[in-house]
Design a protein around this motif. Sequence first.
Motif, PDB file in Angstrom:
ATOM      1  N   ASN A 227       0.854  -1.165   0.050  1.00 17.87           N
ATOM      2  CA  ASN A 227       0.156   0.045  -0.069  1.00 17.87           C
ATOM      3  C   ASN A 227       0.920   1.137  -0.150  1.00 17.87           C
ATOM      4  OD1 ASN A 227      -2.305   1.296   0.004  1.00 17.87           O
ATOM      5  ND2 ASN A 227      -2.596   1.349   2.235  1.00 17.87           N
ATOM      6  N   THR A 228       1.024   2.100  -0.982  1.00 19.69           N
ATOM      7  CA  THR A 228       1.839   3.121  -1.155  1.00 19.69           C
ATOM      8  C   THR A 228       1.229   4.469  -1.619  1.00 19.69           C
ATOM      9  OG1 THR A 228       3.451   1.546  -2.104  1.00 19.69           O
ATOM     10  CG2 THR A 228       3.823   3.585  -2.701  1.00 19.69           C
ATOM     11  N   LEU A 229       1.871   5.605  -1.136  1.00 16.67           N
ATOM     12  CA  LEU A 229       1.296   6.830  -1.309  1.00 16.67           C
ATOM     13  C   LEU A 229       2.697   7.500  -1.919  1.00 16.67           C
ATOM     14  CD1 LEU A 229      -0.443   9.356  -1.434  1.00 16.67           C
ATOM     15  CD2 LEU A 229       0.358   9.709   0.960  1.00 16.67           C
ATOM     16  N   PHE A 230       2.737   8.114  -3.239  1.00 20.92           N
ATOM     17  CA  PHE A 230       3.784   9.075  -3.686  1.00 20.92           C
ATOM     18  C   PHE A 230       3.451  10.294  -3.401  1.00 20.92           C
ATOM     19  CE2 PHE A 230       4.766   4.901  -6.086  1.00 20.92           C
ATOM     20  CZ  PHE A 230       6.470   4.624  -5.680  1.00 20.92           C
ATOM     21  N   ILE A 231       4.066  11.079  -2.888  1.00 21.60           N
ATOM     22  CA  ILE A 231       4.014  12.607  -2.916  1.00 21.60           C
ATOM     23  C   ILE A 231       4.767  13.290  -3.737  1.00 21.60           C
ATOM     24  CG2 ILE A 231       3.863  14.723  -1.397  1.00 21.60           C
ATOM     25  CD1 ILE A 231       3.379  12.679   0.909  1.00 21.60           C
ATOM     26  N   LEU A 232       4.271  13.795  -5.005  1.00 22.12           N
ATOM     27  CA  LEU A 232       5.044  14.161  -5.950  1.00 22.12           C
ATOM     28  C   LEU A 232       5.443  15.895  -5.868  1.00 22.12           C
ATOM     29  CD1 LEU A 232       3.484  13.095  -9.402  1.00 22.12           C
ATOM     30  CD2 LEU A 232       5.443  12.251  -8.124  1.00 22.12           C
ATOM     31  N   THR A 233       6.823  16.061  -5.845  1.00 24.91           N
ATOM     32  CA  THR A 233       7.219  17.239  -5.644  1.00 24.91           C
ATOM     33  C   THR A 233       6.961  18.257  -6.622  1.00 24.91           C
ATOM     34  OG1 THR A 233       9.481  16.705  -6.454  1.00 24.91           O
ATOM     35  CG2 THR A 233       9.356  16.595  -4.256  1.00 24.91           C
ATOM     36  N   PRO A 234       7.092  19.515  -6.549  1.00 25.49           N
ATOM     37  CA  PRO A 234       7.054  20.476  -7.772  1.00 25.49           C
ATOM     38  C   PRO A 234       7.982  20.126  -9.044  1.00 25.49           C
ATOM     39  CG  PRO A 234       6.875  21.806  -5.682  1.00 25.49           C
ATOM     40  CD  PRO A 234       7.451  20.430  -5.568  1.00 25.49           C
ATOM     41  N   ASN A 235       7.477  20.337 -10.072  1.00 26.49           N
ATOM     42  CA  ASN A 235       8.274  20.017 -11.476  1.00 26.49           C
ATOM     43  C   ASN A 235       8.519  18.608 -11.576  1.00 26.49           C
ATOM     44  OD1 ASN A 235       8.983  22.801 -12.074  1.00 26.49           O
ATOM     45  ND2 ASN A 235      10.510  22.882 -10.441  1.00 26.49           N
ATOM     46  N   ASN A 236       7.548  17.877 -11.486  1.00 25.03           N
ATOM     47  CA  ASN A 236       7.490  16.460 -11.210  1.00 25.03           C
ATOM     48  C   ASN A 236       7.091  15.743 -12.758  1.00 25.03           C
ATOM     49  OD1 ASN A 236       4.537  15.899 -11.628  1.00 25.03           O
ATOM     50  ND2 ASN A 236       4.364  16.885  -9.812  1.00 25.03           N
ATOM     51  N   CYS A 237       7.221  14.516 -12.854  1.00 23.19           N
ATOM     52  CA  CYS A 237       7.216  13.753 -13.991  1.00 23.19           C
ATOM     53  C   CYS A 237       5.591  13.754 -14.627  1.00 23.19           C
ATOM     54  CB  CYS A 237       7.578  12.477 -13.877  1.00 23.19           C
ATOM     55  SG  CYS A 237       6.772  11.280 -13.089  1.00 23.19           S
ATOM     56  N   GLY A 238       4.820  14.149 -13.891  1.00 25.57           N
ATOM     57  CA  GLY A 238       3.593  13.929 -14.051  1.00 25.57           C
ATOM     58  C   GLY A 238       2.706  12.872 -13.588  1.00 25.57           C
ATOM     59  N   VAL A 239       1.471  13.067 -13.153  1.00 20.31           N
ATOM     60  CA  VAL A 239       0.700  11.937 -12.599  1.00 20.31           C
ATOM     61  C   VAL A 239       0.638  10.868 -13.400  1.00 20.31           C
ATOM     62  CG1 VAL A 239      -1.414  11.378 -11.428  1.00 20.31           C
ATOM     63  CG2 VAL A 239      -0.578  13.452 -10.737  1.00 20.31           C
ATOM     64  N   ASN A 240       0.252  11.191 -14.704  1.00 22.93           N
ATOM     65  CA  ASN A 240      -0.015  10.033 -15.698  1.00 22.93           C
ATOM     66  C   ASN A 240       1.352   9.353 -15.790  1.00 22.93           C
ATOM     67  OD1 ASN A 240      -2.546  10.827 -16.052  1.00 22.93           O
ATOM     68  ND2 ASN A 240      -2.038  12.172 -17.709  1.00 22.93           N
ATOM     69  N   ASN A 241       2.436   9.609 -15.534  1.00 26.15           N
ATOM     70  CA  ASN A 241       3.816   8.613 -15.551  1.00 26.15           C
ATOM     71  C   ASN A 241       4.018   7.978 -14.188  1.00 26.15           C
ATOM     72  OD1 ASN A 241       4.266   9.696 -18.160  1.00 26.15           O
ATOM     73  ND2 ASN A 241       4.894  11.701 -17.335  1.00 26.15           N
ATOM     74  N   MET A 242       3.018   8.066 -13.328  1.00 25.33           N
ATOM     75  CA  MET A 242       3.249   7.283 -11.949  1.00 25.33           C
ATOM     76  C   MET A 242       2.727   5.736 -12.000  1.00 25.33           C
ATOM     77  SD  MET A 242       5.194   9.072 -10.305  1.00 25.33           S
ATOM     78  CE  MET A 242       5.080   8.379  -8.674  1.00 25.33           C
ATOM     79  N   PRO A 243       3.099   4.870 -11.353  1.00 23.11           N
ATOM     80  CA  PRO A 243       2.573   3.498 -11.307  1.00 23.11           C
ATOM     81  C   PRO A 243       1.019   3.651 -11.017  1.00 23.11           C
ATOM     82  CG  PRO A 243       4.513   3.744  -9.948  1.00 23.11           C
ATOM     83  CD  PRO A 243       4.237   5.166 -10.269  1.00 23.11           C
ATOM     84  N   GLN A 244       0.242   2.882 -11.710  1.00 22.64           N
ATOM     85  CA  GLN A 244      -1.111   2.730 -11.773  1.00 22.64           C
ATOM     86  C   GLN A 244      -1.508   2.346 -10.434  1.00 22.64           C
ATOM     87  OE1 GLN A 244      -3.368   4.734 -13.979  1.00 22.64           O
ATOM     88  NE2 GLN A 244      -1.423   5.335 -14.703  1.00 22.64           N
ATOM     89  N   TRP A 245      -0.917   1.396  -9.605  1.00 21.76           N
ATOM     90  CA  TRP A 245      -1.019   0.878  -8.636  1.00 21.76           C
ATOM     91  C   TRP A 245      -1.014   1.490  -7.344  1.00 21.76           C
ATOM     92  CZ3 TRP A 245       3.381   1.096  -5.703  1.00 21.76           C
ATOM     93  CH2 TRP A 245       4.761   0.854  -6.363  1.00 21.76           C
ATOM     94  N   ALA A 246      -0.357   2.811  -7.210  1.00 24.19           N
ATOM     95  CA  ALA A 246      -0.050   3.632  -6.140  1.00 24.19           C
ATOM     96  C   ALA A 246      -1.159   4.810  -5.931  1.00 24.19           C
ATOM     97  CB  ALA A 246       1.334   4.129  -6.217  1.00 24.19           C
ATOM     98  N   ARG A 247      -1.384   5.197  -4.792  1.00 20.62           N
ATOM     99  CA  ARG A 247      -1.722   6.544  -4.633  1.00 20.62           C
ATOM    100  C   ARG A 247      -0.903   7.820  -4.950  1.00 20.62           C
ATOM    101  NH1 ARG A 247      -4.286   4.021   0.396  1.00 20.62           N
ATOM    102  NH2 ARG A 247      -6.064   2.864  -0.359  1.00 20.62           N
ATOM    103  N   ILE A 248      -1.429   8.978  -5.619  1.00 20.17           N
ATOM    104  CA  ILE A 248      -0.704   9.956  -5.693  1.00 20.17           C
ATOM    105  C   ILE A 248      -1.025  11.170  -5.171  1.00 20.17           C
ATOM    106  CG2 ILE A 248       0.561  11.132  -7.832  1.00 20.17           C
ATOM    107  CD1 ILE A 248       1.173   8.133  -7.812  1.00 20.17           C
ATOM    108  N   ILE A 249      -0.173  12.163  -4.571  1.00 21.10           N
ATOM    109  CA  ILE A 249      -0.490  13.395  -4.055  1.00 21.10           C
ATOM    110  C   ILE A 249       0.529  14.438  -4.595  1.00 21.10           C
ATOM    111  CG2 ILE A 249      -0.652  14.942  -2.199  1.00 21.10           C
ATOM    112  CD1 ILE A 249      -1.751  12.722  -0.465  1.00 21.10           C
ATOM    113  N   THR A 250      -0.075  15.438  -5.317  1.00 20.30           N
ATOM    114  CA  THR A 250       0.968  16.424  -5.944  1.00 20.30           C
ATOM    115  C   THR A 250       1.461  17.739  -4.931  1.00 20.30           C
ATOM    116  OG1 THR A 250      -0.633  17.507  -7.428  1.00 20.30           O
ATOM    117  CG2 THR A 250       0.748  15.685  -8.266  1.00 20.30           C
ATOM    118  N   LEU A 251       2.369  18.226  -4.851  1.00 22.10           N
ATOM    119  CA  LEU A 251       2.524  19.299  -3.954  1.00 22.10           C
ATOM    120  C   LEU A 251       2.443  20.273  -4.932  1.00 22.10           C
ATOM    121  CD1 LEU A 251       5.703  18.198  -1.677  1.00 22.10           C
ATOM    122  CD2 LEU A 251       3.155  18.337  -0.886  1.00 22.10           C
TER     123      LEU A 251
END
Length: 77
Positions: free
Chosen positions: A51-75
């Motif tokens: 069970n994973t949460l990725f918190i994306l920093t500014p200037n990130n790769c974009g939510v669509n480029n993150m693993p589909q199995w994880a939860r994502i939050i962008t700063l």
Amino acid sequence: KILNLIVHGGGGTSHIPLFDYIKEKKYHKKYKLHINFTDGYSDFPKKSDINTLFILTPNNCGVNNMPQWARIITLGE
């Protein structure tokens, strides 16, 4: 204090060894959530049952480029 942190990325990280380590030590059975701060310019496992949460920093790769199995939050920027 956490709101005043300045986080930035540089790319080149691989999260795969970390996920392997979590599995090896069976930490995913003891803890309910794995939280990672990242810019997303990284290698990730193709799938994971951790069970994973990725918190994306500014200037990130974009939510669509993150693993589909994880939860994502962008700063914010």
